[in-house]
Design a protein around this motif. Structure first.
Motif, short mmCIF file in Angstrom:
data_model
loop_
_atom_site.label_atom_id
_atom_site.label_comp_id
_atom_site.label_asym_id
_atom_site.label_seq_id
_atom_site.Cartn_x
_atom_site.Cartn_y
_atom_site.Cartn_z
N ALA A 232 55.53 22.90 -63.55
CA ALA A 232 54.35 22.35 -64.22
C ALA A 232 54.52 20.85 -64.40
N ASN A 233 53.40 20.13 -64.38
CA ASN A 233 53.44 18.70 -64.67
C ASN A 233 52.11 18.28 -65.29
N VAL B 193 57.07 15.88 -65.14
CA VAL B 193 57.45 17.28 -64.96
C VAL B 193 57.76 17.90 -66.33
N LEU B 194 57.28 19.12 -66.55
CA LEU B 194 57.47 19.81 -67.82
C LEU B 194 58.40 21.01 -67.64
N LEU C 63 55.19 26.33 -71.89
CA LEU C 63 55.80 25.00 -72.01
C LEU C 63 56.83 25.07 -73.12
N SER C 64 58.08 24.74 -72.80
CA SER C 64 59.15 24.99 -73.77
C SER C 64 59.72 23.73 -74.42
N ASP C 65 59.21 22.55 -74.06
CA ASP C 65 59.69 21.34 -74.71
C ASP C 65 59.07 21.21 -76.10
N ALA C 66 59.63 20.32 -76.91
CA ALA C 66 59.11 20.10 -78.27
C ALA C 66 57.79 19.33 -78.21
N PHE C 67 57.03 19.38 -79.32
CA PHE C 67 55.78 18.63 -79.43
C PHE C 67 56.09 17.15 -79.19
#
Length: 195
Positions: free
Chosen positions: A107-108, A113-114, A133-137
């Motif tokens: 995903a991007n 890139v995410l 999406l697993s990154d932080a806010f």
């Protein structure tokens, strides 16, 4: 006695969307000094489906049956609302004879890139898969005006009939998850080299 308060925070830190909070206060009986407080936070937010369209792009050819490597599909989510969609995930629902190829999703967005949480192994035919999406806010969110593009592979077996729809649903939150909007695309298939 139990008192439940539901309210929205006037301002949040770091540009985060204003969450809806629920606070439950349990008061003890007369003479009992015990008082307990439980609080929950729900930051899930969905604009109307027309403001968060999901477009699916299928391969530009007729998909062969018995393809265990998989073909590439693309889901594009556009946020044309004024809300930030927090905790964004995509629920990919393959139809009869189609299955998700493990670790095939990417995903991007405008930020690059995410990172996605996704199954590491191939899934059973028709098994829905959540790509979160697993990154932080704020990297796990889609801001107003933002576009998310996700690609993934689906394999086929001999039961994949032509013209079946692939469904991808944009979701917000992480328990409870809100289904925001859904995109569908029909996939043409033909008999290929069955192994």
């Amino acid at each position: 006695a139990v008192i439940t308060l539901v309210y929205r925070v006037a301002a949040a830190t770091g540009g985060a969307p204003n969450p809806t909070l629920s606070q439950q206060v349990t008061l003890g009986v007369a003479g009992d000094s015990l008082c307990t407080v439980a609080q929950t936070v729900n930051t899930a937010a969905c604009p109307t489906p027309l403001r968060l369209p999901v477009a699916i792009t299928v391969p530009p050819y007729i998909v062969a049956l018995g393809n265990t490597v998989g073909d590439v599909y693309t889901a594009t989510v556009r946020n044309i609302s004024t809300l930030t969609v927090t905790g964004l995930s995509l629920l990919v629902s393959p139809n009869v004879g189609f299955f998700f190829i493990g670790n095939s999703a990417e995903a991007n967005s405008a930020g690059g890139v995410l990172t996605l949480d996704q199954p590491a192994t191939n899934q059973a035919p028709m098994q829905p898969v959540t790509l979160a999406l697993s990154d932080a806010f704020p990297a796990n969110s889609l801001p107003a005006g933002g576009v998310l593009t996700a690609t993934f592979r689906l394999g086929t077996n001999e039961q994949a009939k032509s013209g079946q729809p692939l469904t991808v649903t944009a979701q917000s939150g992480a328990g409870p998850v809100l289904a925001c909007s859904t995109g569908r695309a029909n996939i043409p298939t033909s008999r290929g080299n069955l192994l």
